[in-house]
Design an enzyme around this catalytic site. Structure first.
Site, PDB file in Angstrom:
ATOM      1  N   CYS A   1       0.924  -1.826  -0.074  1.00 47.92           N
ATOM      2  CA  CYS A   1      -0.485  -0.227   0.091  1.00 47.92           C
ATOM      3  C   CYS A   1       0.614   1.982   0.019  1.00 47.92           C
ATOM      4  CB  CYS A   1      -0.814   0.472   1.390  1.00 47.92           C
ATOM      5  SG  CYS A   1      -1.541  -1.600   1.364  1.00 47.92           S
TER       6      CYS A   1
ATOM      7  N   ASN B   1      -0.656   1.934   6.010  1.00 46.87           N
ATOM      8  CA  ASN B   1       0.410   1.126   4.780  1.00 46.87           C
ATOM      9  C   ASN B   1       1.024  -0.121   6.126  1.00 46.87           C
ATOM     10  OD1 ASN B   1       3.596   1.833   3.602  1.00 46.87           O
ATOM     11  ND2 ASN B   1       1.878   0.262   3.284  1.00 46.87           N
ATOM     12  N   GLY B   2       0.937  -1.156   5.696  1.00 48.39           N
ATOM     13  CA  GLY B   2       1.286  -1.699   7.183  1.00 48.39           C
ATOM     14  C   GLY B   2       0.276  -3.146   7.176  1.00 48.39           C
TER      15      GLY B   2
ATOM     16  N   GLY C   1       1.676  -0.261  -5.111  1.00 49.34           N
ATOM     17  CA  GLY C   1      -0.365  -0.718  -4.687  1.00 49.34           C
ATOM     18  C   GLY C   1      -0.987  -0.313  -5.763  1.00 49.34           C
TER      19      GLY C   1
ATOM     20  N   TYR D   1      13.804  -2.633  -2.967  1.00 46.54           N
ATOM     21  CA  TYR D   1      13.019  -2.775  -4.126  1.00 46.54           C
ATOM     22  C   TYR D   1      11.760  -1.870  -3.941  1.00 46.54           C
ATOM     23  CZ  TYR D   1       9.997  -4.809  -7.220  1.00 46.54           C
ATOM     24  OH  TYR D   1       8.968  -5.187  -8.301  1.00 46.54           O
TER      25      TYR D   1
END
Ligand code: SF4
Length: 492
Positions: free
Chosen positions: A23, A124-125, A49, A264
């Site tokens: 996300c 996010n997570g 995402g 990445y």
């Protein structure tokens, strides 16, 4: 899909040999047309995402939401939709899903009318105790609308016995474990926070008088905002018409930000925790060249993710950098779920060897990571078929041996090549002339550390080391259930 409509673009179907960030979040408080700016910010975070996107705005009277499946440009292409997302404050979210599946009801921001007023959240997570909390909340009467982990925050805020919304929110955070960067919108203001270890990133910026929170600095650049600073691990920042207030509701802990953001996930033009992602990736390549040199004619990146590390390898080794593989940027956008036959063609569609360049040459092939190994195998084969004399693979991360439970899509352990094989066996599998990974200390050196601090690691590197920085309650519960089932089977 309705007849005549183009298919919904989803996560790139041939990128399934990578770990995928789940996300990205973006929030803005205090500017006209906030939603339009949030949509641009989300567009810059699209790589985090690609399956769904959403925005919730507040216009001083009420909240407005639009969420949809597909890329940001598709979900927010309609001017009427953007007009409805009125107001000077908005939060947005891009999503790739694992927890909770891909249905629209799981697309964020999530919104609820609480006793204290409207409350929207973008996350996010991943909460590593979400299932346990959900069970507890269910037993106390909470009814969930979504199947993901994020909604537990809403129910924890709703059922907290504290009086103010801020105290209720802090109370809720004290119940969750795992990784979270959250941006929340209420009628009073915006709240942004990062988990006590800072596992997932979150930065703060300024656009005129407005404040912005975003997963990556690149989203600030794209909307013309100024980068102020990272939200600190364990910090909670409130922004309202009264100004900005920072809170530290947790006991101090040594931060463990995700090391894979540097390898990445983040865009190379982002700055993560004060470090240029591009520079770090080049330095990882240089470490690889020092640790695992090889005689070759060219250093060739697997595009696009291997490019900065390959430049670093080339500069350190003195071997020329060349584009021995050309990537198509258009492949796959029309596929929703490729069948096995199409998937089998994937690498050929996405990457093509630059035959006239590589014929008869010895190549150092640089990629950021190996997950299942399927892509590496096909690319090595493709280079050989195009006439390469030798292919030496160099990987700009240590072997990925463990799954991530912090909001990153990893295949189950059994499908991670490095969990099943040692490096020599992996080399045989991908059919390269040699294979080497950067060492964990080499990776830390690229990040400016002397080495990994074994007693108190400076980052989360659990997908390499198996050393998870938080408890993993849901996984432990699952393991216990499996053990009980096995015992039951034995008794039966
Ligand atoms: S396990 Fe790996 S991908 Fe997940 S947060 Fe830790 S370093 Fe990042």
């Amino acid at each position: 899909m309705l007849p005549g409509q183009p298919p919904i673009p989803t996560t790139h179907p041939f990128d399934d040999d990578k770990l995928r960030e789940e996300c990205g979040v973006f929030g803005l408080w205090g500017a006209d047309n906030a939603s339009a700016i949030v949509a641009l910010g989300l567009h810059a975070l699209q790589h985090r995402g690609q399956e769904a996107a959403g925005i919730t705005s507040y216009d001083g009277h009420g909240f407005h939401s639009h969420r949809g499946m597909g890329h940001v440009a598709r979900v927010f292409r309609d001017e009427a939709v953007m007009r409805e997302l009125a107001g000077r404050a908005a939060i947005g979210h891009v999503r790739y899903s694992t927890t909770g599946g891909t249905g629209l009801r799981n697309v964020q921001p999530l919104y609820a009318d609480l006793a204290s007023g409207g409350f929207a959240v973008a996350h996010n997570g991943n909460f590593s105790n979400a299932m346990r909390l959900r069970g507890d909340l269910n037993r106390r009467g909470s009814i969930f609308q979504s199947t993901g982990d994020t909604e537990v925050i809403i129910h924890l805020v709703a059922t907290s016995s504290y009086r103010t919304l801020l105290d209720r929110f802090i109370d809720a955070l004290k119940h969750v474990e795992g990784a979270y960067s959250l941006v929340c919108l209420t009628s009073e203001g915006m709240i942004a926070c990062r988990d006590p270890l800072g596992i997932r990133p979150l930065v703060m910026g300024r656009l005129g008088d407005a404040y912005i929170f975003a997963s990556e600095t690149v989203a600030l650049d794209i909307v013309g905002a100024t980068y102020l600073r990272a939200v600190e691990p364990g910090e909670l920042i409130e922004v309202s018409n009264d100004g900005v207030r920072s809170h530290r509701p947790f006991a101090a802990a040594r931060p463990r930000p995700c090391i894979f953001e540097h390898i990445y996930f983040s865009r190379p033009d982002s700055v993560v925790d004060g470090r240029s992602v591009y520079d770090v990736r080049k330095r990882i390549g240089a470490e690889l060249a020092i640790e695992s040199p090889v005689e070759a004619d060219y250093v060739v990146p697997v595009p696009d993710s291997g490019v900065p590390a390959a430049i670093g390898y080339a500069q350190q080794s003195g071997i020329p950098f060349e584009l021995g593989i050309i990537r198509s940027h258009y492949v796959g956008r029309t596929f929703i779920q490729p069948g096995d036959q199409v998937r089998h063609l994937g690498v050929k569609l996405k990457h093509n060897a630059n035959s006239s360049l590589i014929q008869g040459k010895r190549l150092v092939l640089v990629d950021d990571s190996i997950v299942r190994g399927t892509t590496s195998l096909k690319i090595v084969q493709m280079l050989r078929e195009a006439g390469a004399r030798e292919v030496h693979m160099r990987i700009a991360s240590p072997p990925t041996r463990h799954s991530c439970f912090y909001g990153v899509d990893t295949p189950e352990r059994a499908k991670l090549l490095a969990a099943q094989m040692n490096v020599a066996e992996m080399n045989n599998y991908i059919k390269a002339d040699s294979l080497a990974f950067v060492s964990i200390d080499g990776l830390y050196r690229a990040l400016g550390e002397a080495k990994r601090d074994e007693a108190a690691p400076q980052h989360c590197d659990a997908c390499f080391s198996g050393d998870y920085p938080t408890s993993l309650t849901d996984r432990e519960d699952l393991d216990k259930r499996h053990q009980l089932e096995l015992q039951d089977e034995r008794v039966a």
